[in-house]
Design an enzyme around this catalytic site. Structure first.
Site, PDB file in Angstrom:
ATOM      1  N   LYS A 112      -7.122  17.625   0.456  1.00 52.84           N
ATOM      2  CA  LYS A 112      -7.350  17.270   1.863  1.00 52.84           C
ATOM      3  C   LYS A 112      -8.484  18.076   2.468  1.00 52.84           C
ATOM      4  O   LYS A 112      -9.206  17.589   3.324  1.00 52.84           O
ATOM      5  CB  LYS A 112      -6.057  17.464   2.667  1.00 52.84           C
ATOM      6  N   LYS A 194      -2.826   8.008  -6.084  1.00 56.20           N
ATOM      7  CA  LYS A 194      -1.503   7.804  -5.496  1.00 56.20           C
ATOM      8  C   LYS A 194      -1.570   6.767  -4.378  1.00 56.20           C
ATOM      9  O   LYS A 194      -2.547   6.727  -3.629  1.00 56.20           O
ATOM     10  CB  LYS A 194      -1.047   9.159  -4.935  1.00 56.20           C
ATOM     11  N   LYS A 197       0.151   6.849   2.336  1.00 58.30           N
ATOM     12  CA  LYS A 197       0.259   6.129   3.611  1.00 58.30           C
ATOM     13  C   LYS A 197      -0.897   6.383   4.547  1.00 58.30           C
ATOM     14  O   LYS A 197      -1.131   5.608   5.464  1.00 58.30           O
ATOM     15  CB  LYS A 197       1.601   6.432   4.295  1.00 58.30           C
TER      16      LYS A 197
HETATM   17  P1  TYM Z   1       5.331  12.321   2.380  1.00 57.47           P
HETATM   18  O1  TYM Z   1       5.642  11.948   3.775  1.00 57.47           O
HETATM   19  O2  TYM Z   1       3.920  12.259   1.933  1.00 57.47           O
HETATM   20  O3  TYM Z   1       6.169  11.420   1.384  1.00 57.47           O
HETATM   21  C1  TYM Z   1       7.575  11.246   1.527  1.00 57.47           C
HETATM   22  C2  TYM Z   1       8.182  11.151   0.139  1.00 57.47           C
HETATM   23  O4  TYM Z   1       7.601  10.073  -0.590  1.00 57.47           O
HETATM   24  C3  TYM Z   1       7.094  10.539  -1.822  1.00 57.47           C
HETATM   25  N1  TYM Z   1       5.878   9.779  -2.141  1.00 57.47           N
HETATM   26  C4  TYM Z   1       5.681   9.099  -3.269  1.00 57.47           C
HETATM   27  N2  TYM Z   1       6.456   8.919  -4.349  1.00 57.47           N
HETATM   28  C5  TYM Z   1       5.971   8.130  -5.341  1.00 57.47           C
HETATM   29  N3  TYM Z   1       4.762   7.527  -5.290  1.00 57.47           N
HETATM   30  C6  TYM Z   1       3.947   7.678  -4.213  1.00 57.47           C
HETATM   31  N4  TYM Z   1       2.771   7.066  -4.163  1.00 57.47           N
HETATM   32  C7  TYM Z   1       4.403   8.500  -3.145  1.00 57.47           C
HETATM   33  N5  TYM Z   1       3.873   8.855  -1.942  1.00 57.47           N
HETATM   34  C8  TYM Z   1       4.779   9.643  -1.356  1.00 57.47           C
HETATM   35  C9  TYM Z   1       6.796  11.999  -1.613  1.00 57.47           C
HETATM   36  O5  TYM Z   1       6.777  12.700  -2.830  1.00 57.47           O
HETATM   37  C10 TYM Z   1       7.924  12.403  -0.705  1.00 57.47           C
HETATM   38  O6  TYM Z   1       9.081  12.712  -1.461  1.00 57.47           O
HETATM   39  N6  TYM Z   1       5.356  17.319   2.348  1.00 57.47           N
HETATM   40  C11 TYM Z   1       6.199  16.123   2.322  1.00 57.47           C
HETATM   41  C12 TYM Z   1       7.179  16.055   3.476  1.00 57.47           C
HETATM   42  C13 TYM Z   1       8.064  17.229   3.602  1.00 57.47           C
HETATM   43  C14 TYM Z   1       9.181  17.526   2.789  1.00 57.47           C
HETATM   44  C15 TYM Z   1       9.733  18.715   3.315  1.00 57.47           C
HETATM   45  C16 TYM Z   1       9.765  16.903   1.706  1.00 57.47           C
HETATM   46  C17 TYM Z   1       7.954  18.218   4.522  1.00 57.47           C
HETATM   47  N7  TYM Z   1       8.960  19.108   4.372  1.00 57.47           N
HETATM   48  C18 TYM Z   1      10.852  19.321   2.743  1.00 57.47           C
HETATM   49  C19 TYM Z   1      10.888  17.492   1.122  1.00 57.47           C
HETATM   50  C20 TYM Z   1      11.424  18.688   1.656  1.00 57.47           C
HETATM   51  C21 TYM Z   1       5.308  14.911   2.431  1.00 57.47           C
HETATM   52  O7  TYM Z   1       4.214  14.979   2.882  1.00 57.47           O
HETATM   53  O8  TYM Z   1       5.925  13.751   2.052  1.00 57.47           O
END
Ligand code: TYM
Length: 329
Positions: A112, A194, A197
């Protein structure tokens, strides 16, 4: 009882990647077998350039979608991160536990930062400290996430161990869990990247709220290759492999075995599209119902925040005392 915590960041509309990588399991498995908390991590959405009204809207939409996909507030806790002060309170202690070097080694930060140039917010660097706080505040055993979050959970483990060694046993050391297939769903137009979103180009991203026709079009236009046969080979043929993994995740099969059933990409894409459309249909329908009743969603989030606070506060208080902060009289 096993404690589970996970979160989703409201930086864009939720995608098929989010669903297959994490969210679907929260609803189908995790909430039934553990004491589970699921959080819309809105503070994390402020680490990149953001529009306040949009973050507010996406936070509500994400919470509504979590309920639409089957999270049951009678079984698990659904809440918004900024409603529970403990996350920010503990994040500071995590910043005091982590080193500058280990934060800078995080892949997501490096990626990023490369995109953001001089406008990179300091909070993007400290992001994993807040994420560690999210997890550790709840005495979490398991963190169900997609593959891209594995490194952050590893860092969280390191911070928990280090904190406990320095100050005494306050935190549970958590571990990441991931789905058997589709732990990393790729962009349909760019199958080495990947499906994310917040990407600007949306042709390769299936959103959970896309209309059926839109899903069909996006899948039909997915990038594949020029080979005449359908074979599962993620390294050499990432586009087809991605489609097979999505189909396997939707239908419960094995990507390698599914490949053998198809004589052409056209037939494969047709089945992938229908499987995704059918899987998302009930989620979309339920979302429409819930979106018409914002009072209900507000109530769930209010109760959720109260429950979350009650779980997090004693441990965060204990961490404050352990590091030497004088308790208020
Ligand atoms: P985020 O919001 O990007 O994504 C939410 C969840 O979706 C999974 N994910 C994917 N899995 C498979 N293929 C993909 N293309 C894909 N894109 C997203 C992510 O791995 C995630 O599980 N940092 C985290 C949010 C967060 C969090 C936490 C998660 C903040 N604090 C504590 C677990 C525990 C994030 O940005 O997820």
């Amino acid at each position: 009882r096993t404690r589970i915590f996970s979160g989703v960041k409201p930086t864009g509309h939720l995608t098929l990647g989010n669903y297959l990588g994490a969210l679907r399991r929260w609803a189908e498995v995790d909430q039934h077998r553990a004491d589970a908390l699921f959080c819309v991590v809105d503070l994390h959405a402020l680490t990149v350039a953001h529009d306040p009204a949009r973050v507010r809207r996406l936070t509500r939409q994400a919470a509504t979608l979590l309920l639409a996909m089957g999270l049951d507030p009678e079984r698990c806790t659904v809440f918004v991160q900024s409603h529970v002060d403990e996350h920010a309170r503990l994040s500071y202690l995590m910043e005091c536990t982590a080193s500058d070097g280990e934060m800078r080694r995080m892949i997501q930060y490096k990626e990023k930062k490369a995109q953001g140039g001089a406008e990179v917010r300091l909070s993007l660097l400290t992001y994993p400290a807040l994420m560690a706080a999210d997890i550790l505040a709840y005495g979490t055993d398991e963190v169900p996430v997609g593959e891209d979050q594995a490194q952050h959970v590893e860092l969280t483990r390191d911070l928990a161990v280090r904190f406990n060694q320095r100050y005494g046993p306050v935190f549970v050391v958590p571990r990441a869990t991931r789905p058997p297939v589709a732990a990393r769903v790729k962009d349909l137009q760019e199958p080495t990247a990947k499906m994310g979103k917040s990407h600007a180009r949306t042709a390769g991203i299936v959103y959970l709220l896309d209309e059926a026709e839109t899903v069909r079009k996006k899948v039909a236009r997915a990038v594949t290759d020029a080979h005449p046969e359908v074979v599962y080979d993620p390294a050499e043929r990432p586009g087809v492999a991605n489609l097979l993994e999505i189909l396997a995740a939707c239908t419960g099969g094995e990507p390698g075995e599914l490949a053998g059933a198809y004589g052409s990409y056209g037939a494969l894409k047709k089945d992938v599209a229908e499987a995704v459309v059918e899987m998302l249909r009930p989620v979309r329908e339920r979302h429409a119902e819930l979106a018409a009743d914002p009072g209900y969603v507000d109530g769930v989030l209010r109760d959720g925040a109260e429950r979350a606070r009650a779980v997090a506060r004693p441990r965060v208080d204990a961490a404050y005392r352990a590091v030497g902060l004088l308790p208020p009289a």
